[in-house]
Structures are given as structure tokens and as C-alpha cells.
Design a protein around this motif. Structure first.
Motif, PDB file in Angstrom:
ATOM      1  N   PRO A 188       8.234  14.477  -2.057  1.00  0.00           N
ATOM      2  CA  PRO A 188       9.292  14.172  -1.093  1.00  0.00           C
ATOM      3  C   PRO A 188      10.607  14.851  -1.469  1.00  0.00           C
ATOM      4  O   PRO A 188      11.016  14.839  -2.633  1.00  0.00           O
ATOM      5  CB  PRO A 188       9.398  12.647  -1.154  1.00  0.00           C
ATOM      6  N   ASP A 189      11.229  15.405  -0.433  1.00  0.00           N
ATOM      7  CA  ASP A 189      12.476  16.146  -0.623  1.00  0.00           C
ATOM      8  C   ASP A 189      13.652  15.172  -0.482  1.00  0.00           C
ATOM      9  O   ASP A 189      14.215  15.002   0.585  1.00  0.00           O
ATOM     10  CB  ASP A 189      12.514  17.240   0.459  1.00  0.00           C
ATOM     11  N   VAL A 190      13.981  14.507  -1.608  1.00  0.00           N
ATOM     12  CA  VAL A 190      15.086  13.541  -1.574  1.00  0.00           C
ATOM     13  C   VAL A 190      16.249  14.155  -2.351  1.00  0.00           C
ATOM     14  O   VAL A 190      16.084  14.579  -3.503  1.00  0.00           O
ATOM     15  CB  VAL A 190      14.657  12.186  -2.179  1.00  0.00           C
ATOM     16  N   GLU A 191      17.431  14.218  -1.717  1.00  0.00           N
ATOM     17  CA  GLU A 191      18.550  14.923  -2.348  1.00  0.00           C
ATOM     18  C   GLU A 191      19.397  14.013  -3.226  1.00  0.00           C
ATOM     19  O   GLU A 191      19.523  14.228  -4.418  1.00  0.00           O
ATOM     20  CB  GLU A 191      19.436  15.556  -1.269  1.00  0.00           C
ATOM     21  N   ASP A 192      19.989  12.957  -2.645  1.00  0.00           N
ATOM     22  CA  ASP A 192      20.884  12.111  -3.455  1.00  0.00           C
ATOM     23  C   ASP A 192      20.486  10.631  -3.435  1.00  0.00           C
ATOM     24  O   ASP A 192      21.174   9.798  -4.019  1.00  0.00           O
ATOM     25  CB  ASP A 192      22.346  12.266  -3.010  1.00  0.00           C
ATOM     26  N   ALA A 193      19.372  10.316  -2.779  1.00  0.00           N
ATOM     27  CA  ALA A 193      18.871   8.931  -2.731  1.00  0.00           C
ATOM     28  C   ALA A 193      19.963   7.944  -2.325  1.00  0.00           C
ATOM     29  O   ALA A 193      20.044   6.832  -2.863  1.00  0.00           O
ATOM     30  CB  ALA A 193      18.240   8.539  -4.077  1.00  0.00           C
ATOM     31  N   SER A 194      20.801   8.356  -1.394  1.00  0.00           N
ATOM     32  CA  SER A 194      21.890   7.488  -0.923  1.00  0.00           C
ATOM     33  C   SER A 194      21.398   6.605   0.228  1.00  0.00           C
ATOM     34  O   SER A 194      20.337   6.852   0.813  1.00  0.00           O
ATOM     35  CB  SER A 194      23.053   8.348  -0.424  1.00  0.00           C
ATOM     36  N   VAL A 195      22.207   5.597   0.568  1.00  0.00           N
ATOM     37  CA  VAL A 195      21.881   4.762   1.730  1.00  0.00           C
ATOM     38  C   VAL A 195      21.781   5.653   2.971  1.00  0.00           C
ATOM     39  O   VAL A 195      20.869   5.507   3.801  1.00  0.00           O
ATOM     40  CB  VAL A 195      22.953   3.675   1.950  1.00  0.00           C
ATOM     41  N   GLU A 196      22.700   6.625   3.073  1.00  0.00           N
ATOM     42  CA  GLU A 196      22.710   7.506   4.253  1.00  0.00           C
ATOM     43  C   GLU A 196      21.414   8.311   4.323  1.00  0.00           C
ATOM     44  O   GLU A 196      20.828   8.467   5.397  1.00  0.00           O
ATOM     45  CB  GLU A 196      23.909   8.472   4.194  1.00  0.00           C
ATOM     46  N   GLU A 197      20.968   8.808   3.176  1.00  0.00           N
ATOM     47  CA  GLU A 197      19.733   9.617   3.202  1.00  0.00           C
ATOM     48  C   GLU A 197      18.528   8.754   3.574  1.00  0.00           C
ATOM     49  O   GLU A 197      17.685   9.154   4.380  1.00  0.00           O
ATOM     50  CB  GLU A 197      19.517  10.299   1.844  1.00  0.00           C
TER      51      GLU A 197
ATOM     52  N   SER B 264       0.846  -1.193   0.000  1.00  0.00           N
ATOM     53  CA  SER B 264       0.000   0.000   0.000  1.00  0.00           C
ATOM     54  C   SER B 264       0.880   1.241   0.000  1.00  0.00           C
ATOM     55  O   SER B 264       1.390   1.646   1.040  1.00  0.00           O
ATOM     56  CB  SER B 264      -0.893   0.000   1.241  1.00  0.00           C
ATOM     57  N   SER B 265       1.063   1.810  -1.171  1.00  0.00           N
ATOM     58  CA  SER B 265       1.817   3.055  -1.265  1.00  0.00           C
ATOM     59  C   SER B 265       0.829   4.223  -1.236  1.00  0.00           C
ATOM     60  O   SER B 265      -0.319   4.061  -0.793  1.00  0.00           O
ATOM     61  CB  SER B 265       2.681   3.054  -2.526  1.00  0.00           C
ATOM     62  N   SER B 266       1.264   5.355  -1.679  1.00  0.00           N
ATOM     63  CA  SER B 266       0.396   6.534  -1.623  1.00  0.00           C
ATOM     64  C   SER B 266       0.839   7.547  -2.662  1.00  0.00           C
ATOM     65  O   SER B 266       2.043   7.652  -2.962  1.00  0.00           O
ATOM     66  CB  SER B 266       0.488   7.167  -0.230  1.00  0.00           C
ATOM     67  N   GLU B 267      -0.120   8.317  -3.163  1.00  0.00           N
ATOM     68  CA  GLU B 267       0.215   9.431  -4.061  1.00  0.00           C
ATOM     69  C   GLU B 267       1.168  10.397  -3.357  1.00  0.00           C
ATOM     70  O   GLU B 267       1.921  11.128  -3.997  1.00  0.00           O
ATOM     71  CB  GLU B 267      -1.045  10.177  -4.504  1.00  0.00           C
ATOM     72  N   ALA B 268       1.147  10.391  -2.008  1.00  0.00           N
ATOM     73  CA  ALA B 268       2.050  11.270  -1.254  1.00  0.00           C
ATOM     74  C   ALA B 268       3.519  10.922  -1.523  1.00  0.00           C
ATOM     75  O   ALA B 268       4.403  11.754  -1.312  1.00  0.00           O
ATOM     76  CB  ALA B 268       1.754  11.160   0.241  1.00  0.00           C
ATOM     77  N   ALA B 269       3.778   9.697  -2.013  1.00  0.00           N
ATOM     78  CA  ALA B 269       5.164   9.289  -2.314  1.00  0.00           C
ATOM     79  C   ALA B 269       5.734  10.054  -3.507  1.00  0.00           C
ATOM     80  O   ALA B 269       6.946  10.011  -3.747  1.00  0.00           O
ATOM     81  CB  ALA B 269       5.226   7.785  -2.576  1.00  0.00           C
ATOM     82  N   ARG B 270       4.877  10.726  -4.272  1.00  0.00           N
ATOM     83  CA  ARG B 270       5.394  11.609  -5.332  1.00  0.00           C
ATOM     84  C   ARG B 270       4.803  13.017  -5.195  1.00  0.00           C
ATOM     85  O   ARG B 270       5.003  13.878  -6.034  1.00  0.00           O
ATOM     86  CB  ARG B 270       5.108  11.043  -6.734  1.00  0.00           C
ATOM     87  N   GLY B 271       4.072  13.242  -4.112  1.00  0.00           N
ATOM     88  CA  GLY B 271       3.488  14.557  -3.844  1.00  0.00           C
ATOM     89  C   GLY B 271       2.111  14.701  -4.457  1.00  0.00           C
ATOM     90  O   GLY B 271       1.806  14.080  -5.484  1.00  0.00           O
TER      91      GLY B 271
ATOM     92  N   ASP C 261       6.309  18.734   8.129  1.00  0.00           N
ATOM     93  CA  ASP C 261       4.893  18.421   7.897  1.00  0.00           C
ATOM     94  C   ASP C 261       4.684  16.902   8.013  1.00  0.00           C
ATOM     95  O   ASP C 261       5.353  16.135   7.314  1.00  0.00           O
ATOM     96  CB  ASP C 261       4.542  18.907   6.486  1.00  0.00           C
ATOM     97  N   PRO C 262       3.772  16.442   8.888  1.00  0.00           N
ATOM     98  CA  PRO C 262       3.562  14.995   9.047  1.00  0.00           C
ATOM     99  C   PRO C 262       3.218  14.285   7.733  1.00  0.00           C
ATOM    100  O   PRO C 262       3.631  13.144   7.516  1.00  0.00           O
ATOM    101  CB  PRO C 262       2.372  14.900  10.017  1.00  0.00           C
ATOM    102  N   LEU C 263       2.511  14.986   6.841  1.00  0.00           N
ATOM    103  CA  LEU C 263       2.165  14.322   5.572  1.00  0.00           C
ATOM    104  C   LEU C 263       3.377  14.203   4.647  1.00  0.00           C
ATOM    105  O   LEU C 263       3.487  13.252   3.870  1.00  0.00           O
ATOM    106  CB  LEU C 263       1.025  15.070   4.873  1.00  0.00           C
ATOM    107  N   ALA C 264       4.308  15.172   4.768  1.00  0.00           N
ATOM    108  CA  ALA C 264       5.548  15.081   3.968  1.00  0.00           C
ATOM    109  C   ALA C 264       6.397  13.921   4.489  1.00  0.00           C
ATOM    110  O   ALA C 264       6.992  13.169   3.705  1.00  0.00           O
ATOM    111  CB  ALA C 264       6.309  16.397   4.027  1.00  0.00           C
ATOM    112  N   ILE C 265       6.455  13.769   5.818  1.00  0.00           N
ATOM    113  CA  ILE C 265       7.201  12.633   6.392  1.00  0.00           C
ATOM    114  C   ILE C 265       6.572  11.323   5.915  1.00  0.00           C
ATOM    115  O   ILE C 265       7.264  10.401   5.455  1.00  0.00           O
ATOM    116  CB  ILE C 265       7.189  12.702   7.946  1.00  0.00           C
TER     117      ILE C 265
END
Ligand SMILES: NC(=O)c1ccc[n+]([C@@H]2O[C@H](COP(=O)([O-])OP(=O)(O)OC[C@H]3O[C@@H](n4cnc5c(N)ncnc54)[C@H](OP(=O)(O)O)[C@@H]3O)[C@@H](O)[C@H]2O)c1
Length: 307
Positions: free
Chosen positions: A153-162, A137-144, A177-181
Motif C-alpha cells: 500500500p502506497d501510504v505517504e504520511d498516515a495522517s487522518v486526511e490520508e 479478516s485482514s489480508s497479506e495485501a495490506a502489506r503487499g 489497481d483494484p487489488l491495491a485499493i
């Protein structure tokens, strides 16, 4: 069209999970539906309701808190019949304290939406208890969902660390924002599914958003204003503007993902851009980053550290 005999659904005592169990039970070939729930009382009530509603005595309870990998492992021990399919549905906004860390070092909201499900699938694979299909169960929130004020979602380099920082919450400030998280966490789960699809080509791994769905408890733990907007205002007004649909339609999306092989393994399907309802499209047409093999593998590695 695939038809299944034995299916397990997490978070099956309420909302989309329970409705998925009800719709599946209308299919005569279905023999057992495992209701994987964390609360025995709620699970028992759901089992009685479902049995009465469908006239079928095919529901089995498995106690499993998907925010707790040990509880998931104990639950898997109760499953003896191989499952054709699993619906990883439990989750949502993560309860009253979504950002608190669990004993595994991830936030509660991450544990409930991602970590426990990864442990569940790995355990089922290791014990050869899953034979065909996994739906997440994913969500449209996964792409905004800009139209509903949910940022991409504010993803910078999609690294393991991030991805690790998303899992343990350190990426998010106290005012995030809880919905952004939530959306960022669903993104990690979706990328993990795509990595699993490549690692286990004999199983179909499909991420599907149920879409904006009114009438579930999914917004109950959001801060008051968000809950008021989405649950009460949203639940009555948004359907008029096509921005929310019924729980029957939301659950139908899971069944479509389960049954139709046109939904490809490793892909993520959700509403088209600009709306959280309506026909689903492959989200790679909206956000090409979903097909990044390195992002998928980094999400997988980040999650593995905690499992
Ligand atoms: N509704 C929407 O608009 C929407 C849109 C996109 C995606 N989704 C996703 O759809 C899924 C179902 O949401 P819903 O709207 O049906 O919400 P819901 O009515 O709140 O149902 C959530 C279910 O998940 C269970 N659950 C939550 N945390 C759990 C845990 N740690 N262990 C075991 N079970 C747990 C709940 O159990 P309890 O009753 O014990 O709390 C409940 O059965 C969620 O993953 C959500 O993120 C929903």
C-alpha cells in the motif's frame, strides 16, 4: 486455549465465513452461531446446509449488510445473548461498483471491509454484547504480496486526511489497481483494530489474514483479467506452488486467532514475507509501520468521521 459459546460471523453464508461456522459447530461447547448475512435467501440456504452438515441446530440468522451502518445497527438489535466472540469476515472486492460512494460518503469497498464492522463492534461494546474476542479478516495485501503482483500500500504520511481519502476513494486515481485499493483498505481496518485494542484492553482484537484461499467467491467481482488469473488459473495452479490453500485451512486461521491467546491483541498475523500461505507471523516483523500508534489512532479518527 479459549473456548466460546456464542459467536457471530459476518459474511457467513459463503466461503471462509461459512467454513468458520462449520468448524466452530464441531465444538460441543458452542451453543449459538449467529450467521450475519445481507441476503435472507442465501443465509437460509447456508443455515440449512450447516445444520445438515454438522448435525447441530445452533445457527441463527441476523440480517446485516455491513456496507450499511443502519442495517448493522438494526441487526445488532436482534442479538440478545452476549457474544463471546465476533469474526469480522464479510468483505472482499466490493461488488460490481466498488468505488461508488455510499450514503455515508465512503466507497462501497471501504464500507464493506471496514466501516460497517467498526459500527458493529462499537454497537456491541455500547450494549455490552461482546465479552472476549474480535477477529478481523485482514489480508497479506495490506502489506503487499510482490510475488503475486500486489504492491505494498502506497501510504505517504498516515495522517487522518490520508486515511479519509482512502475511505472516500479520493486517494485513488481512476486507473488504480483494484487489488491495491483493496489492500490499502484492509490496512486501514487493521490499524483501526490495533487502536481499538488499546482503547478496550478487556477485549482481544486480533487481525488475521485467512491467507490466499482457493474455492471462495472472493474474486468474482474483480475485473475479468484479474478474476481469470486469481480464480481460474490461480485456483488450480497456485495451490501447486503453495500460493493458495483450501478454505478449511483459511478458516482454521480465524479459529486459531479466536482460540489461542498467543495471538496478541492489537497485532496482525498473516503469512510470512514472500508467500500468501503457510505458517503465520506477526506482520510487524515484516512491516514495522503496523505498530505506529499515531497511524493507528489516525486510522481510528478517520473511520469515526463516517460512523
Ligand atoms: N479468499 C482469499 O484468498 C482471501 C484472502 C485474504 C482475505 N480474504 C478476506 O476473507 C473474507 C471472506 O472472503 P471469501 O474469500 O470467503 O469471499 P466470499 O466467498 O465472496 O465470501 C464473502 C462473504 O462476505 C459477504 N459479504 C460481502 N459484502 C457484504 C456486505 N456488504 N454485507 C454482508 N455480507 C457481505 C458475502 O455475502 P454475499 O454472498 O451476499 O455476497 C459472503 O458471504 C473477506 O473479507 C476477504 O477480503 C480472503
Amino acid at each position: 486455549m479459549q473456548r466460546f459459546k456464542n459467536v457471530l460471523i459476518t459474511g457467513a453464508n459463503a466461503g471462509l465465513g461459512r467454513e468458520t461456522a462449520r468448524q466452530l459447530a464441531t465444538q460441543p461447547q458452542v451453543e449459538t452461531i449467529y450467521l450475519a448475512c445481507r441476503n435472507l435467501e442465501k443465509a437460509t440456504a447456508a443455515k440449512i446446509d450447516l445444520t445438515n452438515q454438522t448435525g447441530r441446530d445452533i445457527f441463527e440468522i441476523v440480517i446485516m449488510d455491513v456496507a450499511d451502518p443502519d442495517s448493522v445497527r438494526r441487526g445488532v438489535q436482534e442479538i440478545t445473548t452476549p457474544l463471546d466472540a465476533v469474526v469480522l469476515n464479510a468483505g472482499g472486492s466490493g461488488g460490481k461498483s466498488p468505488n461508488n460512494l455510499t450514503k455515508d460518503g465512503v466507497t462501497t469497498i471501504f464500507a464493506a471491509n471496514v466501516l460497517g464492522h467498526t459500527v458493529l463492534v462499537e454497537e456491541l461494546l455500547a450494549k455490552q454484547l461482546i465479552t472476549s474476542t474480535v477477529v478481523y479478516s485482514s489480508s497479506e495485501a495490506a502489506r503487499g504480496i510482490p510475488r503475486m503482483g500486489v504492491a505494498k500500500p502506497d501510504v505517504e504520511d498516515a495522517s487522518v486526511e490520508e486515511f479519509t481519502a482512502i475511505a472516500d476513494g479520493s486517494k485513488f486515481g481512476p486507473k488504480a489497481d483494484p487489488l491495491a485499493i483493496y489492500g490499502t483498505i484492509k490496512l486501514v481496518g487493521t490499524l483501526w483494530m490495533a487502536a481499538m485494542a488499546r482503547k478496550h484492553p478487556h477485549i482481544r482484537f486480533v487481525s488475521m489474514s485467512p491467507g490466499g484461499t482457493a474455492g471462495t467467491n472472493g474474486m468474482d467481482d474483480l475485473p475479468f483479467l484479474k478474476k481469470f488469473m486469481f480464480k481460474y488459473i490461480g485456483g488450480s495452479i497456485m495451490p501447486l506452488f503453495g500460493m493458495m490453500h483450501s478454505v478449511e485451512k483459511g478458516a482454521r486461521r480465524y479459529l486459531d486467532a479466536l482460540e489461542s491467546i498467543s495471538f496478541e491483541s492489537g497485532h496482525f498475523y498473516a503469512s510470512h514475507a514472500g508467500s500468501p500461505t503457510g505458517p503465520v507471523v506477526d506482520q510487524v516483523t515484516i512491516e514495522p509501520g503496523f505498530s505506529s500508534v499515531s497511524a493507528q489512532d489516525n486510522a481510528y479518527r478517520a473511520v469515526q468521521q463516517f460512523a
